[in-house]
Write an enzyme that holds these catalytic residues in place. Structure first.
Site, mmCIF file in Angstrom:
data_model
loop_
_atom_site.group_PDB
_atom_site.id
_atom_site.type_symbol
_atom_site.label_atom_id
_atom_site.label_comp_id
_atom_site.label_asym_id
_atom_site.label_seq_id
_atom_site.Cartn_x
_atom_site.Cartn_y
_atom_site.Cartn_z
ATOM 1 N N GLU A 137 10.015 17.097 14.272
ATOM 2 C CA GLU A 137 10.507 16.362 13.074
ATOM 3 C C GLU A 137 9.857 17.315 11.898
ATOM 4 O OE1 GLU A 137 9.713 12.733 10.882
ATOM 5 O OE2 GLU A 137 11.967 12.894 10.412
ATOM 6 N N CYS A 183 13.711 11.479 6.178
ATOM 7 C CA CYS A 183 13.980 11.319 7.228
ATOM 8 C C CYS A 183 15.643 11.188 8.258
ATOM 9 C CB CYS A 183 13.289 9.867 7.683
ATOM 10 S SG CYS A 183 14.203 8.464 6.418
ATOM 11 N N LYS A 227 0.577 -1.609 -0.146
ATOM 12 C CA LYS A 227 0.300 -0.182 -0.236
ATOM 13 C C LYS A 227 0.720 1.915 -0.353
ATOM 14 C CE LYS A 227 -1.868 2.977 2.103
ATOM 15 N NZ LYS A 227 -1.406 4.552 1.522
ATOM 16 N N GLU A 256 10.316 1.652 10.325
ATOM 17 C CA GLU A 256 10.732 2.875 9.352
ATOM 18 C C GLU A 256 10.422 4.352 9.978
ATOM 19 O OE1 GLU A 256 14.285 2.566 9.181
ATOM 20 O OE2 GLU A 256 13.841 0.019 8.966
HETATM 21 P P1 NAD Z 1 2.301 8.653 7.286
HETATM 22 O O1 NAD Z 1 3.106 7.816 7.915
HETATM 23 O O2 NAD Z 1 1.271 9.858 7.403
HETATM 24 O O3 NAD Z 1 1.796 7.684 6.344
HETATM 25 C C1 NAD Z 1 2.711 6.657 5.471
HETATM 26 C C2 NAD Z 1 2.335 5.625 4.784
HETATM 27 O O4 NAD Z 1 1.439 5.368 6.157
HETATM 28 C C3 NAD Z 1 1.679 5.875 3.652
HETATM 29 O O5 NAD Z 1 1.240 5.660 3.106
HETATM 30 C C4 NAD Z 1 0.106 6.255 3.878
HETATM 31 O O6 NAD Z 1 -1.237 6.386 3.677
HETATM 32 C C5 NAD Z 1 0.132 5.817 5.725
HETATM 33 N N1 NAD Z 1 -0.573 5.473 6.377
HETATM 34 C C6 NAD Z 1 -1.454 6.380 7.495
HETATM 35 N N2 NAD Z 1 -1.856 6.259 8.368
HETATM 36 C C7 NAD Z 1 -1.934 5.497 8.535
HETATM 37 C C8 NAD Z 1 -3.317 4.157 9.491
HETATM 38 N N3 NAD Z 1 -3.815 4.550 10.301
HETATM 39 N N4 NAD Z 1 -2.561 2.651 8.782
HETATM 40 C C9 NAD Z 1 -1.891 2.323 8.606
HETATM 41 N N5 NAD Z 1 -1.343 3.048 6.941
HETATM 42 C C10 NAD Z 1 -1.651 4.456 7.713
HETATM 43 O O7 NAD Z 1 4.223 9.829 6.686
HETATM 44 P P2 NAD Z 1 4.210 9.861 5.771
HETATM 45 O O8 NAD Z 1 3.902 11.801 5.749
HETATM 46 O O9 NAD Z 1 3.748 9.316 4.482
HETATM 47 O O10 NAD Z 1 5.376 10.238 5.199
HETATM 48 C C11 NAD Z 1 6.968 11.036 5.876
HETATM 49 C C12 NAD Z 1 7.430 10.490 7.821
HETATM 50 O O11 NAD Z 1 7.946 9.312 7.109
HETATM 51 C C13 NAD Z 1 8.303 11.450 7.775
HETATM 52 O O12 NAD Z 1 8.142 11.036 9.443
HETATM 53 C C14 NAD Z 1 9.138 10.763 7.765
HETATM 54 O O13 NAD Z 1 10.465 10.820 8.771
HETATM 55 C C15 NAD Z 1 9.131 8.919 7.845
HETATM 56 N N6 NAD Z 1 9.844 8.460 6.901
HETATM 57 C C16 NAD Z 1 10.504 7.333 7.845
HETATM 58 C C17 NAD Z 1 11.585 6.611 6.748
HETATM 59 C C18 NAD Z 1 12.683 5.232 7.792
HETATM 60 O O14 NAD Z 1 13.399 5.587 6.841
HETATM 61 N N7 NAD Z 1 13.123 6.026 8.897
HETATM 62 C C19 NAD Z 1 11.843 7.103 5.382
HETATM 63 C C20 NAD Z 1 10.900 7.903 4.789
HETATM 64 C C21 NAD Z 1 10.124 8.508 5.765
#
Ligand code: NAD
Length: 463
Positions: free
Chosen positions: A371, A279, A170, A245
């Site tokens: 962040e 990130c 997803k 992650e």
């Molecule tokens: P997000 O958590 O909002 O979304 C990430 C994914 O989760 C998306 O596919 C989203 O649709 C899904 N999602 C959202 N709500 C959900 C739920 N309730 N249940 C299941 N899935 C759900 O994050 P974002 O805004 O898309 O990405 C930015 C964040 O990701 C930042 O905090 C960044 O640091 C982090 N990030 C971490 C890494 C790492 O490797 N540690 C890498 C990239 C991004």
């Protein structure tokens, strides 16, 4: 842009169960460029069933054959490199060069590394009178964010395939077109039907349905700490494996023995890359009090080399732009000093934010703790090394970091940091080194053999 109006399930594109769609917006000009289906729990269920049905066959496929399919997938990605780069530019806003080298290029390297690992990895080991078998965990539910849309997909799919797992992906709602291109590559690579499945949709609907599905054995999630915590709780309640992650607030520690100009310039480049939406970006620059003013001047000069629209693209969405501008305003309100950039949008159209440098940032300020996920650097002053360590370790995160100085001192400092990876004097990114966080930056590791290990479980036979 071209988009599929269905889901990739069981080796074919199938119509979605519902009629809802998600609009994909180009963040540089704010135009809708495509629509993709918004998946429901029923779509997720069909995909999980397909993955379950394919699991026994794929798990029993000899590792050398799995390796050959991953190599074929690598080739398909390489063939689509330009199309992938164009798509990432269109839906994420990444400047063309970054899109080609990193967004399209890195996943090819990661896929190649897993083609090699699958062929060479020892899926059996001897421990005294036991033989330990490393077996695939089962069906993986992979949930990915938008900031490195293809890399984050490949960093999950390639090791899962190498291990013998099957998957349902997803992807993030902001960048589903790259995920559709990936599904096309999987198809052309000749992976058996059902081994990889794609459901586009919203996080709280399709993402949550996937994390909660009883047919999923391991949830591998990359995204925000807030959603990761929720997914961890869901998986924990079902006693399911989980890999998280999450976010970061990494420190760039410049010791007095460092080449100050280089450390500052590379530090600024690190944060500006991908418009700060990384990130592991070193968003806190820690400088000794005696070098502080010089470092601030160097940082202000360095950031001038990153004009929005050329080397720095827009942020992914209006929501993200507003979030970052809000943090800049908060930094000003809490007393930090803007030495470059600021909270005024630099362009009328597009979700741009000016590359911004804050000086006089203290460790307790919001911009030093949370962040931001935008092109914003905070420069903090430290008294001595112990003070620098307290500041570096003084957040809930622990994803990455950098240390500059005499190599021995820098390594000694890095050993004391509570973080998953540290670049010493500008050390290069290594796609085979384990990537992941300490503390609230996550659970588990991606990339290389450590990443493969996440998708394996052990069985010991005693003789
Ligand atoms: P997000 O958590 O909002 O979304 C990430 C994914 O989760 C998306 O596919 C989203 O649709 C899904 N999602 C959202 N709500 C959900 C739920 N309730 N249940 C299941 N899935 C759900 O994050 P974002 O805004 O898309 O990405 C930015 C964040 O990701 C930042 O905090 C960044 O640091 C982090 N990030 C971490 C890494 C790492 O490797 N540690 C890498 C990239 C991004």
């Amino acid at each position: 842009m071209k988009a599929h109006d269905g889901m990739y399930i069981g080796g074919m594109w199938r119509p979605a169960v519902g009629a809802d769609t998600i609009a994909v917006v180009n963040p540089a000009d704010e135009q809708v460029i495509a629509h993709v289906p918004a998946g429901t729990a029923e779509d997720v269920d069909a995909a999980v069933r397909a993955a379950r049905a394919a699991f026994p066959g794929w798990a029993a496929t000899p590792p050398a054959e799995r390796a050959a399919k991953i190599a074929a997938l690598r080739d398909e990605l390489a063939e689509r490199k330009e199309q992938i780069a164009r798509t990432v530019t269109a839906e994420l806003g990444a400047p063309q060069q970054l899109a080609e080298t990193v967004h399209a290029g890195l996943p090819i390297m990661v896929a190649a590394s897993y083609a090699e690992l699958a062929a060479s990895y020892s899926f059996e080991e001897k421990v005294g009178n036991s033989t330990v078998l490393l077996e695939p965990v089962g069906v993986v539910g992979a949930i990915t964010p938008w900031n490195y849309p293809l890399h984050q997909i490949v960093a999950k799919v390639a090791p899962a395939l190498a291990a013998g797992c099957t998957l349902v992906l997803k992807p993030a709602e902001d960048t589903p077109l790259t995920a559709q291109l990936f599904a096309e590559a999987v198809h052309e690579a000749g992976l058996p039907a059902g081994v990889f499945n794609l459901v586009t949709g919203l996080g709280p609907i399709a993402g949550q349905a996937l994390a909660e599905h009883p047919g999923v054995d391991l949830v591998s999630f990359t995204g925000s700490t807030a959603v990761g915590r929720q997914i961890g709780a869901t998986a924990g309640a079902a006693v399911k494996r989980v890999a998280l992650e999450l976010g970061g607030k990494s420190a760039n520690v410049i010791l007095p023995s460092a080449d100050l100009a280089r450390a500052v310039n590379v530090g600024i480049a690190n944060v500006m890359s991908n418009s700060g939406q990384t990130c592991s970006a070193w968003t806190r620059m820690l400088v000794h009090k005696d070098q502080y003013d010089e470092a601030v001047d160097l940082a202000a000069a360095a950031v001038a080399k990153y004009p929005p629209g050329e080397r720095v693209g827009p942020l992914v969405s209006a929501k993200q732009q507003q979030r970052v501008l809000g943090y800049i305003e908060k930094g000003i309100a809490e007393g930090a000093r803007v030495v470059a950039g600021g909270s005024e949008a630099p362009r009328e159209t597009g979700y741009y934010v000016s590359p911004t440098v804050f000086a006089d940032v203290t460790p307790g300020m919001t911009i030093a703790q949370e962040e931001i996920f935008g092109p914003v650097v905070s420069i903090l002053r430290y008294e001595d090394e112990d003070d620098a360590l307290r500041i570096a370790n003084g957040t809930v995160y622990g994803l990455a970091g950098a240390v500059w100085g005499e190599q021995e001192d820098a390594v000694a400092f890095a050993r004391r940091m509570d973080t998953g990876q540290v670049d010493i004097n500008g050390g290069r990114f290594n796609p085979r080194a384990p990537f992941g966080g300490y503390k609230q930056s996550g659970v588990g590791r991606e990339l290389g053999s450590h990443g493969l290990g996440e998708y394996l479980q052990t069985k010991s036979l005693q003789f």
